[in-house]
Design a protein around this motif. Structure first.
Motif, PDB file in Angstrom:
ATOM      1  N   LEU A  89       0.857  -1.186   0.000  1.00 33.02           N
ATOM      2  CA  LEU A  89       0.000   0.000   0.000  1.00 33.02           C
ATOM      3  C   LEU A  89       0.896   1.240   0.000  1.00 33.02           C
ATOM      4  CD1 LEU A  89      -2.591  -1.303   2.605  1.00 33.02           C
ATOM      5  CD2 LEU A  89      -2.967  -0.991   0.155  1.00 33.02           C
ATOM      6  N   GLY A  91       0.185   4.327  -0.981  1.00 35.40           N
ATOM      7  CA  GLY A  91      -0.466   5.648  -0.946  1.00 35.40           C
ATOM      8  C   GLY A  91       0.177   6.573   0.070  1.00 35.40           C
ATOM      9  N   GLU A 132      -5.970   4.478   0.196  1.00 38.34           N
ATOM     10  CA  GLU A 132      -6.543   3.458  -0.695  1.00 38.34           C
ATOM     11  C   GLU A 132      -7.910   2.986  -0.217  1.00 38.34           C
ATOM     12  OE1 GLU A 132      -3.425   3.348   0.501  1.00 38.34           O
ATOM     13  OE2 GLU A 132      -1.982   2.715  -1.040  1.00 38.34           O
TER      14      GLU A 132
END
Ligand code: FES
Ligand code: FES
Length: 211
Positions: A89, A91, A132
């Motif tokens: 992840l 982000g 996300e």
């Protein structure tokens, strides 16, 4: 050369060989306290080299964006690195890695946290929301829409952190005025200087104009 000198030479050679051998044998590995393996070099140099043993790992369960994720991490791994490098992840961004820029902001149990400043093992069992996890399918979160409509970014590096912080700022009721928004968003830096647009976006989202 006297008889005495001739008899002394082999003894000297033997002595030198003994020293060299002792040096080689002296370079042995010994276990040192604290889990370090120390290679102690013998001979005159006395140099030492420490080889770290593998760091122990801990099994951690993170509830990320509504999904339970189990990951084995070393105790020193930050939540940011666990999210980015172990769970894919990306982000949340690594800007300063020292709690100063806010690019890594995520929500833990609904509260904003700079994920570079907390360890993954400390968040075991907690609910974590990253950028996300904001959208619902194709439907963006109102704060995301407001950022797009207000053109509240340029390079975008700070944006995920800004958005996560803005979500919490609105939820906390700290978006009552532009001054209040600036104050409560002050932990999120933008090197592109998009602050006026960010304030506009947060104000819109707080007024329910995000959709
Ligand atoms: Fe975490 Fe800057 S990367 S505050
Ligand atoms: Fe570039 Fe904020 S948009 S740092």
């Amino acid at each position: 050369m006297s008889d005495t000198e001739e008899h002394e030479r082999p003894a000297d050679d033997h002595s030198r060989r003994s020293v060299l051998k002792a040096g080689a044998v002296g370079a042995v590995a010994v276990a040192a306290p604290g889990g370090l393996t120390t290679i102690a070099a013998g001979g005159a140099s006395g140099a030492e080299h420490a080889l770290p043993s593998p760091a122990p790992t801990a099994e951690v369960t993170l509830h990320v964006n509504g999904v339970e994720r189990r990951v084995a991490v070393e105790a020193r791994v930050t939540l940011l690195d666990a999210l980015r490098e172990r769970l894919g992840l990306t982000g949340a961004k690594k800007g300063c890695d020292r709690g100063e820029c806010g690019a890594c902001t995520v929500l833990v149990e609904g509260e904003r946290v700079t994920s570079c400043m907390t360890l993954a093992v400390m968040e075991d069992g907690r609910e974590i929301t990253t950028v996300e996890g904001l959208a619902r399918g194709d439907e963006l979160h109102p704060v995301q829409e407001a950022f797009i409509r207000r053109d509240a970014f340029q390079c975008g590096f700070c944006t995920s952190g800004q958005i996560m912080s803005a979500v919490a700022c609105v939820r906390e009721g700290h978006a009552g005025s532009d001054a209040e928004i600036r104050e409560w968003m002050s932990g999120n830096l933008c090197r592109c200087g998009c602050y006026p647009n960010i304030v506009d976006a947060v104000r819109d989202a707080a007024k329910g104009h995000g959709k």
